[in-house]
Design a protein around this motif. Structure first.
Motif, PDB file in Angstrom:
ATOM      1  N   UNK A   1       0.814  -1.214   0.000  1.00 33.94           N
ATOM      2  CA  UNK A   1       0.000   0.000   0.000  1.00 33.94           C
ATOM      3  C   UNK A   1       0.846   1.261   0.000  1.00 33.94           C
ATOM      4  N   UNK A   2       2.057   1.179   0.518  1.00 32.79           N
ATOM      5  CA  UNK A   2       2.897   2.373   0.620  1.00 32.79           C
ATOM      6  C   UNK A   2       4.130   2.344  -0.263  1.00 32.79           C
TER       7      UNK A   2
ATOM      8  N   UNK B   1       2.445   7.402  -6.793  1.00 33.39           N
ATOM      9  CA  UNK B   1       1.663   6.481  -5.965  1.00 33.39           C
ATOM     10  C   UNK B   1       2.276   5.080  -5.957  1.00 33.39           C
ATOM     11  N   UNK B   2       2.083   4.373  -4.843  1.00 36.48           N
ATOM     12  CA  UNK B   2       2.460   2.955  -4.799  1.00 36.48           C
ATOM     13  C   UNK B   2       1.377   2.159  -5.526  1.00 36.48           C
ATOM     14  N   UNK B   3       1.720   0.935  -5.946  1.00 37.00           N
ATOM     15  CA  UNK B   3       0.762   0.110  -6.692  1.00 37.00           C
ATOM     16  C   UNK B   3      -0.521  -0.117  -5.872  1.00 37.00           C
ATOM     17  N   UNK B   4      -0.357  -0.468  -4.587  1.00 36.05           N
ATOM     18  CA  UNK B   4      -1.532  -0.711  -3.745  1.00 36.05           C
ATOM     19  C   UNK B   4      -2.365   0.551  -3.549  1.00 36.05           C
TER      20      UNK B   4
ATOM     21  N   UNK C   1       1.338  -6.672   0.024  1.00 41.16           N
ATOM     22  CA  UNK C   1      -0.106  -6.893  -0.072  1.00 41.16           C
ATOM     23  C   UNK C   1      -0.608  -7.130  -1.480  1.00 41.16           C
ATOM     24  N   UNK C   2      -0.070  -6.399  -2.464  1.00 45.03           N
ATOM     25  CA  UNK C   2      -0.572  -6.533  -3.843  1.00 45.03           C
ATOM     26  C   UNK C   2      -0.155  -7.881  -4.453  1.00 45.03           C
ATOM     27  N   UNK C   3       0.808  -8.554  -3.816  1.00 41.54           N
ATOM     28  CA  UNK C   3       1.201  -9.871  -4.359  1.00 41.54           C
ATOM     29  C   UNK C   3       0.105 -10.914  -4.152  1.00 41.54           C
ATOM     30  N   UNK C   4      -0.951 -10.560  -3.382  1.00 44.23           N
ATOM     31  CA  UNK C   4      -2.146 -11.430  -3.281  1.00 44.23           C
ATOM     32  C   UNK C   4      -2.913 -11.410  -4.592  1.00 44.23           C
ATOM     33  N   UNK C   5      -2.715 -10.375  -5.400  1.00 43.01           N
ATOM     34  CA  UNK C   5      -3.566 -10.159  -6.572  1.00 43.01           C
ATOM     35  C   UNK C   5      -3.502 -11.356  -7.539  1.00 43.01           C
TER      36      UNK C   5
END
Ligand code: KG4
Ligand code: ZN
Length: 337
Positions: A139-140, A162-165, A272-276
């Protein structure tokens, strides 16, 4: 007598505690999520976060030790996240860990949250940490790092805005999706058409390993202005799928081109975005195409957790890094490399 590490993570809105063996094998990892608490505000409220870490942390430590069947006397070292993150949240975990370490007369190990994410794909791996090019998407942060060894990191690229999350969460908010937007966009993408709208692939051909995601917000804003209101649910699914495809394409292209340039025969993805699901599928597909193996952070170790802090502490101690001083301060802007 077997010994264990106790780790605490309170850098943002998850109160998390884990116990691992001295070789980094995770015994128990517990997370008390505050998502529902912050959801009405559409983002993390720092004051609420730290207050709830204070309420939740001590019972969560006891619960984790009980589940692990480990007594406090069996703890060899206590680790905590010292940054980056929200100052008032970091302080709760950091001071609690220091107090336990002091009380037990055991070493304290302060861990960079991003190093926790960075090493998390190796949790449970029989080979331990190996040289790789690593993508951390949270997120950051959005970071591309060349990992030479534990504690030897070279920053290859980062986001210019912006960060990806953050991009997922902001576009989710524009679409009036529940907070946080990332998992919602992922879910809705499954039934959407990724070819519905051509979102920009910013900095795709910049020739470096930096990223930019703020243009996606602007692009989404103009697209929404052109659509009839209320936007049909199926169109929202299509927008989600198109947006996700744009983010994923840039991340995967840059990750693998960095791996080729730096002769890495392994890539890792965490945060967190690696959950995607779209990102995970695209990484696996590209890995097969290029013949570069990929390890993605496992379930439970992608979004914020303390297992990754315990593992990083165990790896640092094993690699010969000294414990940290009890006088070491937290640093909300702590850099990794
Ligand atoms: O690593 P993390 O738990 O916290 C930070 O260190 O920031 O990452 C949280 C971020 C949020 O932006 C959230 O929307 C995103 O990870 N996220 C996802 C998914 N699950 C969590 N983004 C896209 N797809 C998901 N399935
Ligand atoms: Zn994180």
């Amino acid at each position: 007598m077997p010994g264990f590490l106790l780790a605490i993570e309170t850098s943002c809105d998850e109160t998390a505690v884990a116990v691992c063996e001295r070789n980094g094998q995770i015994v128990v990892s517990e997370v008390a999520s505050q998502i529902e608490l912050h959801a009405p505000y559409g983002g993390v409220v720092p004051e609420l976060a730290s207050r709830n870490h204070n309420l939740d942390l001590r019972p969560l430590i006891q619960k984790t030790l009980d589940k692990a069947g480990v007594s406090i006397e069996q703890i060899l070292a206590v680790a905590a996240t010292s940054g980056p993150g929200l100052a008032s949240s970091l302080l709760v975990g950091d001071t609690t860990a220091k107090a336990i370490a002091l009380g037990l007369g055991k070493p304290f190990v302060s861990i960079n949250h991003m190093e926790g994410h960075l090493l998390s794909p190796f949790i449970g791996s029989p080979h331990g940490v190996r040289q790789n090019v690593s993508l951390i998407v949270s997120g950051g942060h959005t970071l591309l790092i060349l990992v030479k060894d534990v504690g030897e990191y070279q920053l290859l690229g980062t986001t210019k805005d912006d960060a990806a999350g953050e991009a997922f969460d902001k576009v989710g908010k524009m679409l009036d999706l529940p907070y946080p937007g990332g998992p919602e966009i992922d879910k809705r993408s499954q039934s959407g058409d990724p070819g519905f709208y051509d979102f920009p692939r910013s900095m795709m051909d910049s020739g470096d390993y930096d990223f930019s995601f703020s243009g996606l917000k602007t692009s989404a804003y103009y697209l929404l202005g052109k659509l009839p209101s209320p936007i049909p649910e199926s169109t929202i699914d299509d927008i989600c799928a198109s947006f996700q495809a744009a983010v994923v394409e840039v991340l995967v292209e840059k990750l693998f081109s960095a791996a080729e340039k730096y002769d890495a025969n392994l890539v890792t993805v965490s945060g967190g975005v690696s959950c995607n699901s779209g990102l995970r599928q695209a990484v696996e597909d590209k890995s097969k195409d290029c013949g570069i193996p990929a390890i993605l952070a496992g379930t439970g170790y992608s979004t914020d957790n303390a297992a990754m802090i315990a593992y990083a502490a165990a790896m640092r101690l094993e690699a010969g890094f000294p414990p940290s001083s009890l006088n070491a301060d937290i640093d909300p802007n702590l850099a990794l490399a």
